[in-house]
Design an enzyme around this catalytic site. Structure first.
Site, PDB file in Angstrom:
ATOM      1  N   CYS A   1      20.875  24.378 -20.472  1.00 38.00           N
ATOM      2  CA  CYS A   1      20.871  25.385 -21.535  1.00 38.00           C
ATOM      3  C   CYS A   1      21.217  26.762 -20.947  1.00 38.00           C
ATOM      4  O   CYS A   1      22.345  26.985 -20.542  1.00 38.00           O
ATOM      5  CB  CYS A   1      19.535  25.381 -22.271  1.00 38.00           C
ATOM      6  SG  CYS A   1      19.577  26.214 -23.875  1.00 38.00           S
TER       7      CYS A   1
ATOM      8  N   HIS B   1      19.530  19.566 -23.801  1.00 44.36           N
ATOM      9  CA  HIS B   1      18.279  19.359 -23.063  1.00 44.36           C
ATOM     10  C   HIS B   1      18.071  17.863 -22.810  1.00 44.36           C
ATOM     11  O   HIS B   1      17.400  17.183 -23.592  1.00 44.36           O
ATOM     12  CB  HIS B   1      17.098  19.923 -23.852  1.00 44.36           C
ATOM     13  CG  HIS B   1      17.029  21.410 -23.855  1.00 44.36           C
ATOM     14  ND1 HIS B   1      16.300  22.125 -22.918  1.00 44.36           N
ATOM     15  CD2 HIS B   1      17.605  22.331 -24.663  1.00 44.36           C
ATOM     16  CE1 HIS B   1      16.425  23.418 -23.161  1.00 44.36           C
ATOM     17  NE2 HIS B   1      17.220  23.572 -24.214  1.00 44.36           N
TER      18      HIS B   1
ATOM     19  N   GLU C   1      16.150  16.418 -20.806  1.00 43.54           N
ATOM     20  CA  GLU C   1      14.759  16.071 -20.490  1.00 43.54           C
ATOM     21  C   GLU C   1      14.002  15.513 -21.687  1.00 43.54           C
ATOM     22  O   GLU C   1      13.007  14.787 -21.528  1.00 43.54           O
ATOM     23  CB  GLU C   1      14.013  17.286 -19.922  1.00 43.54           C
ATOM     24  CG  GLU C   1      13.769  18.435 -20.879  1.00 43.54           C
ATOM     25  CD  GLU C   1      14.880  19.480 -20.893  1.00 43.54           C
ATOM     26  OE1 GLU C   1      14.595  20.644 -21.214  1.00 43.54           O
ATOM     27  OE2 GLU C   1      16.033  19.117 -20.578  1.00 43.54           O
TER      28      GLU C   1
END
Length: 543
Positions: free
Chosen positions: A383, A510, A512
């Protein structure tokens, strides 16, 4: 799947202090029931007045977890997804702020037809609707109530679950209360009084817990359990330890060993085969066979509360486990970095810049990115991390010394990062959110990692790459290898790579948020592998 006559509801509350692990307890219950073949979902009720946590400080609240459908939610929903694999949605997290927002909108539209709008029944009815919505096809709904029993903000939620417990009866609801049993080292005693007071507080609002989970370093004796049982009106067999563990993925097995899932099913008079916990045992076995250790430097400004990076930490741990590697994270406050970094990165094997907002600490992150680029250290920018990698490259390779983001300097002459035009409205709820397809170039490192040309990843950003600089950046070796479609089929840059670097990748999304312990995310797997390769190369140079 087991065919139950009606959906069962499990309510998880907490007492004594916050941050005891209600979310992990709820996720573990979900995982255990799922392992028995039941269909489950998990929901979180947050008592704060914010509509969502999107504008809350990560230092206060922790990570904002983003769902596929673009909801900004509590980090516990990340635990729910990682433990069960069930994707959460905007319908699985509600706040007091959202309840009142919906309530006042209904009142203004005249939905209440002149009634005096009150906490009971109007607020509680909305909360009840949230809990009961779209549950007919489920065997179990597990609802975690945020905060601590006794907090004034929690009262409407507690009243709502009391009402549901009354209407659906004991046959369809169970109340699980998590408390703290502190250990006093000076006298080597476990103190049960806080649990007694917490249950008394819960009982004062009309809720009698059926099961007590007590957070402790060591189990209570039978005598101590009998004492709590007598004073709290709970069966001794339903007083279950929530012991400290080294690895959170030990929790489902630990809770099963202490019969948590067995006692829940017994409460409902449900018979079930034993849970299949093979995948949990397997992941723990793998985690114990690490043969190497790598150190990854994470440069951020929210490091005073590591929950601000919860999903990121877990994603790195997942990848390390599946690479049979022990992970050490070197946390660096970006505001502490300057050009005199000397030995800061001497013992690290990769550098990661996570997402963030605001200009505080930005220059320190750019210094770290430059160091990774020049010294061929594996780098992952997520990001804002990707955006700063572009700024660093524009300044130090192309020599656009005033290159910047309009987030940090609205009047900069070379805005290589700028705001999406349609998002220049309110701060809250004004970002590109949720899962979107991203199209990868076949002849790229990112494609070799994903092995797919179209991927779906979750976003949370309002700034993006200014594609007027794309050709200039690519002509100097920074390549755009992933994009998404935007309004009117415009493109947004999603992935960048450095042409002449062993492993330098930035992603606007993202990753994750989509990793779990059983199937590590491919990008983090590759990042850990690159770190191991760098470690090996460095070792050979020294020898």
């Amino acid at each position: 799947m087991n065919n139950l006559t009606s959906t069962k509801f499990i309510f998880v509350t907490g007492g004594v202090v916050s941050s005891l692990g209600k979310g992990l307890a709820a996720a573990s219950i979900g995982a255990l029931l799922q392992a028995r073949g039941f269909k489950i979902c998990l929901r979180k009720l947050d008592p704060y007045l914010n509509i969502d946590p999107g504008t809350m400080s990560p230092i206060q609240h922790g990570e904002v977890f983003v769902t596929d459908d673009g909801a900004e939610t509590d980090l516990d929903l990340g635990h729910y997804e990682r433990f069960t694999g069930v994707k959460t949605t905007k319908n699985d997290n509600i706040t007091t702020g959202k309840v009142y927002h919906n309530l006042l909108n209904k009142e203004r539209k005249g939905d209440y037809l002149g009634q005096t709008v009150q906490i009971i029944p109007h607020v509680t009815d909305l909360i009840n609707s949230f809990i009961l919505h779209n549950t007919d096809a489920l065997d179990f709904v597990i609802c975690e109530i945020g905060g601590t029993v006794g907090d004034i903000e929690s009262q409407p939620f507690l009243e709502s679950i009391r009402q549901i417990g009354y209407k659906l009866s004991k046959n369809n609801t169970v109340f699980v209360h998590l408390t703290l049993v502190p250990y006093i080292s000076a006298t080597m005693e476990l103190k049960t009084k806080p649990t007694q007071h917490s249950v008394k507080e819960l009982s004062s609002v009309g809720i009698q817990p059926d099961i007590i989970l007590y957070r402790s370093k060591i189990p209570l004796s039978q005598e101590q359990r009998d004492k709590i049982a007598n004073l709290c009106n709970v069966s001794p067999t339903n007083i279950i330890p929530a012991l400290d563990v080294k690895n959170i993925y030990e929790l489902p097995i630990s809770y099963h060993q202490y019969n948590l899932d067995t006692q829940i099913l017994k409460h409902f008079n449900i018979t079930s085969p034993e849970p299949n916990l093979d995948k949990w045992e397997n992941i723990l076995n793998i985690s114990h066979v690490s043969t190497k250790t790598i150190t990854i430097a994470i440069i951020g400004k929210y490091i005073k509360l590591l929950d601000a990076y919860k999903s990121l930490i877990e994603a790195l741990e997942h990848a390390a486990i599946h690479n049979k590697t022990k992970l050490s994270i070197h946390w660096i406050d970006s505001r502490s970095l300057n050009n005199e970094i000397t030995n800061t990165f001497d013992n690290v094997h990769a550098i990661l810049i996570p997402g963030g907002f605001g200009d505080d600490g930005v220059e320190g992150k750019i210094i770290a990115i430059q160091y990774a680029r020049i010294n061929n250290i594996p780098f992952l920018g997520i990001c804002m991390g990707m955006q700063l990698a572009i700024i660093e490259f524009a300044r130090n390779v192309i020599h656009l010394e005033d290159a910047n983001s309009t987030e940090f300097n609205f009047y900069c002459k070379n805005p290589v990062i700028h705001q999406l035009p349609e998002l220049q409205q309110n701060l809250g709820g004004s970002m590109k959110l949720g899962s979107h397809p991203c199209y990868l170039k076949v002849d790229s490192k990112i494609f070799s990692i994903y092995k797919e040309q179209v991927i779906n990843e979750r976003r949370r950003h309002r700034y993006t790459v200014n594609l007027q600089y794309k050709d200039l950046l690519e002509s100097h070796g920074l390549i755009f290898t992933g994009h998404s479609h935007h309004n009117n089929n415009d493109s947004l840059a999603e992935v960048i790579e450095l042409k002449n670097h062993p492993w330098f990748i930035g992603v606007q999304f993202h990753p994750e948020f989509k990793s779990d312990p059983f199937q590590s995310h491919p990008l983090f797997m590759s990042f850990i592998q690159a770190s191991l390769n760098y470690q090996e190369t460095k070792r050979h140079k020294i020898s």
